[in-house]
Design an enzyme around this catalytic site. Structure first.
Site, short mmCIF file in Angstrom:
data_model
loop_
_atom_site.label_atom_id
_atom_site.label_comp_id
_atom_site.label_asym_id
_atom_site.label_seq_id
_atom_site.Cartn_x
_atom_site.Cartn_y
_atom_site.Cartn_z
N ARG A 14 0.84 -1.21 0.00
CA ARG A 14 0.00 0.00 0.00
C ARG A 14 0.88 1.26 0.00
O ARG A 14 0.99 1.96 -0.99
CB ARG A 14 -0.96 -0.02 1.20
CG ARG A 14 -2.10 0.99 1.12
CD ARG A 14 -1.74 2.39 1.52
NE ARG A 14 -1.19 2.47 2.87
CZ ARG A 14 -0.64 3.58 3.35
NH1 ARG A 14 -0.57 4.66 2.61
NH2 ARG A 14 -0.13 3.58 4.57
N ASP A 15 1.55 1.52 1.11
CA ASP A 15 2.32 2.77 1.23
C ASP A 15 3.42 2.81 0.18
O ASP A 15 3.74 3.87 -0.37
CB ASP A 15 2.93 2.84 2.65
CG ASP A 15 3.18 4.26 3.13
OD1 ASP A 15 3.24 5.17 2.29
OD2 ASP A 15 3.35 4.44 4.34
N HIS A 207 4.79 4.01 12.89
CA HIS A 207 4.96 3.93 11.44
C HIS A 207 5.99 4.99 11.06
O HIS A 207 5.70 6.18 11.13
CB HIS A 207 3.58 4.21 10.82
CG HIS A 207 3.52 4.34 9.34
ND1 HIS A 207 2.84 3.44 8.54
CD2 HIS A 207 4.00 5.28 8.48
CE1 HIS A 207 2.91 3.82 7.27
NE2 HIS A 207 3.60 4.94 7.21
N HIS A 209 9.00 6.60 8.42
CA HIS A 209 9.65 6.70 7.11
C HIS A 209 11.12 7.02 7.33
O HIS A 209 11.50 7.59 8.35
CB HIS A 209 8.96 7.76 6.24
CG HIS A 209 7.65 7.28 5.69
ND1 HIS A 209 7.50 6.90 4.38
CD2 HIS A 209 6.45 7.08 6.28
CE1 HIS A 209 6.25 6.51 4.18
NE2 HIS A 209 5.59 6.60 5.33
N CYS A 240 4.60 9.12 0.48
CA CYS A 240 3.19 9.51 0.32
C CYS A 240 3.09 10.54 -0.79
O CYS A 240 3.76 11.56 -0.76
CB CYS A 240 2.65 10.09 1.63
SG CYS A 240 0.97 10.69 1.47
N1 COA Z 1 -12.62 5.14 -2.76
C1 COA Z 1 -12.90 5.27 -4.07
N2 COA Z 1 -13.42 6.38 -4.59
C2 COA Z 1 -13.69 7.40 -3.76
C3 COA Z 1 -13.44 7.33 -2.40
C4 COA Z 1 -12.88 6.13 -1.89
N3 COA Z 1 -12.57 5.98 -0.61
N4 COA Z 1 -13.81 8.48 -1.83
C5 COA Z 1 -14.28 9.26 -2.81
N5 COA Z 1 -14.21 8.62 -3.97
C6 COA Z 1 -14.58 9.09 -5.31
C7 COA Z 1 -15.91 9.81 -5.33
O1 COA Z 1 -16.95 8.88 -5.48
C8 COA Z 1 -15.76 10.71 -6.53
O2 COA Z 1 -15.88 9.94 -7.70
P1 COA Z 1 -16.41 10.58 -9.08
O3 COA Z 1 -15.43 11.64 -9.46
O4 COA Z 1 -16.41 9.42 -10.01
O5 COA Z 1 -17.76 11.12 -8.74
C9 COA Z 1 -14.29 11.11 -6.46
O6 COA Z 1 -13.65 10.10 -5.68
C10 COA Z 1 -14.08 12.45 -5.78
O7 COA Z 1 -14.79 12.47 -4.57
P2 COA Z 1 -14.80 13.73 -3.61
O8 COA Z 1 -15.63 13.39 -2.43
O9 COA Z 1 -15.13 14.98 -4.37
O10 COA Z 1 -13.34 13.76 -3.09
P3 COA Z 1 -12.05 14.59 -3.51
O11 COA Z 1 -11.88 14.70 -4.96
O12 COA Z 1 -12.03 15.81 -2.69
O13 COA Z 1 -10.94 13.56 -2.98
C11 COA Z 1 -10.41 11.72 -1.53
C12 COA Z 1 -10.93 13.13 -1.63
C13 COA Z 1 -10.21 11.42 -0.05
C14 COA Z 1 -11.42 10.77 -2.12
C15 COA Z 1 -9.10 11.56 -2.31
O14 COA Z 1 -8.26 12.65 -2.07
C16 COA Z 1 -8.38 10.30 -1.96
O15 COA Z 1 -8.79 9.21 -2.29
N6 COA Z 1 -7.26 10.42 -1.29
C17 COA Z 1 -6.47 9.28 -0.88
C18 COA Z 1 -5.27 9.75 -0.23
C19 COA Z 1 -4.32 8.63 0.07
O16 COA Z 1 -4.45 7.50 -0.31
N7 COA Z 1 -3.29 9.00 0.81
C20 COA Z 1 -2.27 8.12 1.18
C21 COA Z 1 -2.56 7.35 2.39
S1 COA Z 1 -2.68 8.27 3.89
ZN ZN Z 2 3.50 6.08 5.47
#
Ligand code: COA
Ligand code: ZN
Length: 305
Positions: A14-15, A207, A209, A240
């Site tokens: 994942r990370d 955790h 890095h 990240c």
């Molecule tokens: N899994 C899959 N899709 C997701 C989701 C999830 N957990 N959460 C939101 N989405 C989808 C929404 O359905 C939407 O889809 P669409 O564009 O097809 O309608 C899209 O993502 C955007 O959703 P929105 O609520 O507007 O969120 P955003 O664009 O502001 O993004 C996150 C917010 C949290 C969804 C996004 O930034 C993200 O997934 N971040 C992950 C960060 C990460 O993995 N960091 C590392 C680990 S800490």
């Molecule tokens: Zn990390």
């Protein structure tokens, strides 16, 4: 007496993979998870349920879960989630443990999950109550627990408050994440010893890095405080995408070797771990490998010879 057993969670699939320029196929991600399990690593963070637009490398985590289920995979697996949609997707994929991310800074909460610290806390409380009914374990990870790339140094009392709140709320584990690898061992010792004193060590994890090469020293400082759970990443994969300047997690290769040499039981077979580390390097082309790897491989070859 302090326990002589340490539980390592490999978060490389994942990370590690979320930050690779090269996106692995479902089959490659599955093979990496299997190789890590084969080495006896007791827990593996298999992937995340996040927006595939935000993190393309984690698209298809549900398929990795179903491929593992098909072979009757028995090593405990974890899925990282940033929000309620992630929880629902993880549950649908059959995840038994989820890691929900909390934040010790507003800057990171916004950049990583487009929410405030308080929103992330409220959603985590909702997830905790759903998860009780769904029989799913919840690990609460506090991101940027030592420093934030946007907001600077983290006030340890903020972390202590969040930790206390979520241990009380029934989180199965509470992990302090040094998301950008900025902590030093003295800071780690201070924060972990305070938390162990207040809550005991059983539910606490760290955790780290290795951005500033203090990963192993930080693990040692936490061990001295009584912490017995650590995240690390096969071959030091990681970083990240939403935290500028973060490099890989402390390598599972290095911490397994160090802890075993110190007499802790990790359940890990170092020979097979080197095979998993080789695979991580071959698949990604960028994983650095543990800093101990050259020595360790020579040593293992001599023993086998
Ligand atoms: N899994 C899959 N899709 C997701 C989701 C999830 N957990 N959460 C939101 N989405 C989808 C929404 O359905 C939407 O889809 P669409 O564009 O097809 O309608 C899209 O993502 C955007 O959703 P929105 O609520 O507007 O969120 P955003 O664009 O502001 O993004 C996150 C917010 C949290 C969804 C996004 O930034 C993200 O997934 N971040 C992950 C960060 C990460 O993995 N960091 C590392 C680990 S800490
Ligand atoms: Zn990390």
């Amino acid at each position: 007496m302090m326990s002589d057993k340490i539980i390592i969670t490999d978060v490389g699939p994942r990370d590690g993979l979320q930050n690779q320029p090269k996106i692995l196929t479902i089959e490659q991600r599955f093979a990496l998870v299997e190789a890590i399990a084969e080495a006896g690593v007791p827990q593996i963070e298999v992937g995340s349920f996040v927006s595939p637009k935000a993190v393309p490398a984690m698209a298809g985590t549900d398929q990795v879960f179903s491929a593992l289920e098909d072979i009757g995979f028995t090593t405990p697996t974890i899925a990282l989630i940033p929000n309620m949609k992630g929880y629902e997707l993880a549950r649908a994929a059959g995840a038994k443990t989820v890691t929900m991310v909390l934040y010790a800074s507003e800057g990171m909460a916004q950049k990583n999950a487009a929410m405030s610290m308080a929103e992330a806390e409220a959603i985590t409380l909702d997830i905790l109550s759903l998860a009780k009914q769904d029989n799913i374990e919840v690990i609460a990870t506090i991101a940027v627990a030592f420093a934030c790339p946007f907001d600077g140094p983290t006030d340890p009392t903020v972390v202590e408050e969040i930790a206390a709140k979520f241990i009380r709320a029934g989180a199965d584990q509470l992990v302090l994440a040094d998301t950008i690898g900025a902590a030093d061992p003295q800071q780690v010792r201070a924060l972990t010893s305070a938390l162990v004193k207040s809550h005991g060590a059983a539910k606490l994890g760290c955790h780290f890095h290795d951005t500033r090469a203090m990963g192993l020293a930080n693990v040692y400082a936490a061990v001295e405080s009584g912490i017995r759970r650590f995240d690390s990443s096969i071959a030091g994969l990681g970083g990240c995408p939403f935290a500028p300047g973060a490099s890989g997690n402390v390598a599972t290769d290095d911490i397994a070797m160090m802890l075993q040499q110190m007499g802790f039981a990790t359940g890990i077979d170092l020979d097979k771990l080197m095979q998993a580390s080789d695979l991580a390097q071959t698949l990604t082309g960028t994983a650095p490998g543990g800093r101990s790897k050259a020595w360790l491989q020579g040593h293992l070859a001599k023993q086998a010879g």
